[in-house]
Design a protein around this motif. Structure first.
Motif, PDB file in Angstrom:
ATOM      1  N   CYS A   4       0.854  -1.186   0.000  1.00 26.51           N
ATOM      2  CA  CYS A   4       0.000   0.000   0.000  1.00 26.51           C
ATOM      3  C   CYS A   4       0.890   1.235   0.000  1.00 26.51           C
ATOM      4  O   CYS A   4       2.090   1.152   0.240  1.00 26.51           O
ATOM      5  N   LYS A   5       0.289   2.369  -0.283  1.00 28.01           N
ATOM      6  CA  LYS A   5       1.015   3.627  -0.142  1.00 28.01           C
ATOM      7  C   LYS A   5       1.198   3.850   1.349  1.00 28.01           C
ATOM      8  O   LYS A   5       0.269   3.660   2.127  1.00 28.01           O
ATOM      9  N   TYR A  30       6.269   1.394  -2.425  1.00 29.26           N
ATOM     10  CA  TYR A  30       5.126   1.060  -1.593  1.00 29.26           C
ATOM     11  C   TYR A  30       5.594   0.446  -0.277  1.00 29.26           C
ATOM     12  O   TYR A  30       6.724  -0.009  -0.155  1.00 29.26           O
ATOM     13  N   ILE A  72      -1.983  -4.086  -4.810  1.00 30.36           N
ATOM     14  CA  ILE A  72      -1.995  -2.805  -4.105  1.00 30.36           C
ATOM     15  C   ILE A  72      -3.305  -2.662  -3.346  1.00 30.36           C
ATOM     16  O   ILE A  72      -4.386  -2.698  -3.928  1.00 30.36           O
ATOM     17  N   ASP A  74      -5.719  -0.289  -1.435  1.00 31.30           N
ATOM     18  CA  ASP A  74      -5.924   1.157  -1.387  1.00 31.30           C
ATOM     19  C   ASP A  74      -6.835   1.584  -0.249  1.00 31.30           C
ATOM     20  O   ASP A  74      -7.277   2.725  -0.197  1.00 31.30           O
TER      21      ASP A  74
END
Length: 93
Positions: A4-5, A30, A72, A74
């Protein structure tokens, strides 16, 4: 693996796969969420004893040119492996 960010720059991606772990500063990266789905035969390659899953397992696997896919996430993610992250979660309970 699930990424994830986030605040850390654990992994860079290329076309949905891990390009490298701990990329140089400035490269889009990330946070590894600590979630992974691994084939049983690959699990047998994890060294015994204490260590770092990324440094002692994922990086050597990647060096063997084994592909590591990344998804990913979010949504919300809090790293409870740090005192600050744990404090954030406990304050919301």
């Amino acid at each position: 693996i699930v990424v994830c960010k986030g605040v850390s720059s654990d992994v860079s991606l290329k076309e949905g796969e891990v390009d490298e772990f701990f990329p140089e500063e400035g490269k889009e990266a990330y946070t590894f969420c600590g979630i992974s789905f691994v084939e049983r035969k690959i699990l047998e390659e994890i060294p015994e004893g204490k260590g770092c899953l990324v440094r002692d397992f994922f990086i050597p696997v990647l060096r063997k040119r084994t592909k590591i896919s990344a998804s990913i996430h979010d949504g919300k993610f809090v790293d409870i492996g740090t005192p600050l992250g744990l404090k954030i979660v406990l304050e919301k309970i």
